[in-house]
Design an enzyme around this catalytic site. Structure first.
Site, PDB file in Angstrom:
ATOM      1  N   HIS A 181      -4.099   3.026   9.631  1.00  0.00           N
ATOM      2  CA  HIS A 181      -5.012   3.976  10.281  1.00  0.00           C
ATOM      3  C   HIS A 181      -6.185   4.359   9.386  1.00  0.00           C
ATOM      4  O   HIS A 181      -7.171   4.940   9.861  1.00  0.00           O
ATOM      5  CB  HIS A 181      -4.247   5.230  10.730  1.00  0.00           C
ATOM      6  CG  HIS A 181      -3.936   6.187   9.626  1.00  0.00           C
ATOM      7  ND1 HIS A 181      -4.348   7.504   9.639  1.00  0.00           N
ATOM      8  CD2 HIS A 181      -3.264   6.015   8.462  1.00  0.00           C
ATOM      9  CE1 HIS A 181      -3.937   8.104   8.533  1.00  0.00           C
ATOM     10  NE2 HIS A 181      -3.273   7.215   7.824  1.00  0.00           N
TER      11      HIS A 181
ATOM     12  N   GLY B 280       0.830  -1.202   0.000  1.00  0.00           N
ATOM     13  CA  GLY B 280       0.000   0.000   0.000  1.00  0.00           C
ATOM     14  C   GLY B 280       0.861   1.247   0.000  1.00  0.00           C
ATOM     15  O   GLY B 280       0.543   2.233   0.657  1.00  0.00           O
TER      16      GLY B 280
ATOM     17  N   PHE C 202      -4.308  -5.286  -1.280  1.00  0.00           N
ATOM     18  CA  PHE C 202      -3.729  -6.038  -0.165  1.00  0.00           C
ATOM     19  C   PHE C 202      -4.790  -6.792   0.627  1.00  0.00           C
ATOM     20  O   PHE C 202      -4.468  -7.542   1.534  1.00  0.00           O
ATOM     21  CB  PHE C 202      -2.901  -5.157   0.770  1.00  0.00           C
ATOM     22  CG  PHE C 202      -3.518  -3.822   1.143  1.00  0.00           C
ATOM     23  CD1 PHE C 202      -4.855  -3.708   1.497  1.00  0.00           C
ATOM     24  CD2 PHE C 202      -2.745  -2.674   1.152  1.00  0.00           C
ATOM     25  CE1 PHE C 202      -5.411  -2.495   1.855  1.00  0.00           C
ATOM     26  CE2 PHE C 202      -3.287  -1.441   1.511  1.00  0.00           C
ATOM     27  CZ  PHE C 202      -4.621  -1.357   1.864  1.00  0.00           C
TER      28      PHE C 202
ATOM     29  N   GLU D 173       0.323  -1.619  -4.943  1.00  0.00           N
ATOM     30  CA  GLU D 173      -0.702  -0.581  -4.846  1.00  0.00           C
ATOM     31  C   GLU D 173      -1.780  -0.824  -5.893  1.00  0.00           C
ATOM     32  O   GLU D 173      -1.661  -1.730  -6.720  1.00  0.00           O
ATOM     33  CB  GLU D 173      -0.105   0.820  -5.064  1.00  0.00           C
ATOM     34  CG  GLU D 173      -0.033   1.658  -3.796  1.00  0.00           C
ATOM     35  CD  GLU D 173      -1.395   1.989  -3.188  1.00  0.00           C
ATOM     36  OE1 GLU D 173      -2.431   1.609  -3.777  1.00  0.00           O
ATOM     37  OE2 GLU D 173      -1.434   2.613  -2.122  1.00  0.00           O
TER      38      GLU D 173
END
Length: 338
Positions: free
Chosen positions: A240, A171, A222, A194
């Protein structure tokens, strides 16, 4: 006017100023002023704006101290608005666009997460943000450009990569962090995973940096799978964005891809009070939130990792960047270098 009333009006009018700056960036006025002051009429002709409307916008920004007016009807940049030029290191042009478009629309739907527990973005776009970006190449390119301008986490310098051979950035956006690692560690090879639009932008970055022969670019989610073969995996400012269930899925996919002697570096702001202004953006745009070190440790444990150490930047900032180093829990009883 009483002081509290004036203070509240200033707060309520803050979006007006932000949207004025967005319009300036959208019209690329900072780029047009890069070589010095210019008349408003010239700027309007070059950017395709209505001359009278643009003049009104510019003079208000002068009033706010965000532009200068060295002569009648002539305008110039200040240090603040110069940051929205596209051609400077650390440009905030993309940030101004995202804040003025996607984030602004999300805050207009702030009641949606408060009443329904789901991001306002889903009401705006009809789908989660990353599904939207995956389906809209232009919006994804602007988003990726903005994210790529973010500073590289300083805490990364504390990570010893001398024994590493292959670093997998999961990512990893447009690859800016991985490109820096490859540039500063000539012995490394890299793998970037990505979504497709970000991978195409990353390809340009690695070619321009002369690093294309040392990196493999993997387009994919992912949530489905993570590339195998690395000895060091990185999740930087990624977890997050997601709620605990999805963050746990990501970590499990990474764990599945790792060999028994690989390690994972989780780079995030490790909050001590779990409160920040950015958390409001997360509320309306994403499903995730910042976490404490203990909360990340709990996720890692549930995903099959053993935390070996945590490092933080010095300075006492309750939202300081940190890196959590973890290994597959099969290594939990082994010696691990400091």
């Amino acid at each position: 006017m009483t002081a509290p009333r004036g203070q509240l009006l200033t707060i309520l009018q803050g979006t007006w100023i932000a949207q004025a700056c967005y319009a300036l960036a959208k019209l690329e006025i900072p780029d047009l002023l890069a070589d010095g002051p210019r008349p408003a009429a010239d700027l309007a002709e070059e950017c395709g704006a209505d001359p009278q409307a643009l003049h009104r916008l510019l003079r208000v920004l002068v009033y706010l101290g965000l532009l200068a007016q060295p002569a009648p009807d002539t305008f110039a940049l200040t240090e603040v608005t110069a940051l929205m030029r596209r051609d400077i290191p650390g440009s905030m042009h993309g940030t101004a666009l995202i804040y003025g478009e996607d984030v602004f629309r999300c805050f207009a739907e702030v009641m949606h997460p408060l009443l329904h527990g789901r991001p306002g973005f889903e009401k705006v776009a009809g789908k989660p943000i990353y599904d939207y970006l995956n389906d809209n190449a232009e919006a994804a390119r602007t988003w990726n450009e903005s994210m790529s301008r973010n500073r590289i986490p300083e805490i990364l310098a504390s990570c010893d990569l001398t024994e590493a051979k292959v670093v997998v950035d999961v990512g990893g956006g447009t690859g800016r962090l991985l490109a820096q690692l490859l540039a500063t560690h000539p012995h490394l090879r890299g793998v970037l995973q990505e979504l497709p639009t970000a991978v195409e932008q990353a390809r340009e970055l690695f070619v321009d940096a002369g690093l294309a022969d040392r990196v493999d670019l993997v387009a994919g989610s992912f949530f489905d799978t993570v590339p195998e073969g690395g000895d060091t995996y990185i999740l930087a400012r990624c977890l997050h964005n997601w709620n605990d269930e999805h963050a746990l899925t990501i970590l499990r996919r990474v764990r599945d891809a790792m060999g028994p002697c690989a390690r994972l570096l989780v780079l995030e702001d490790l909050t001590t009070d779990d409160v920040s202004l950015v958390d409001l953006v997360m509320l309306v745009q994403h499903e995730g939130h910042d976490r404490t070190e203990e909360q990340y440790r709990a996720l890692l444990d549930a995903a099959g990792f053993q935390v070996m150490r945590t490092r933080r930047l010095e300075g006492g900032d309750p939202h300081a960047e940190g890196v959590i180093e973890a290994v597959p829990n099969t290594l939990a009883g082994h010696w691990w270098p400091a």
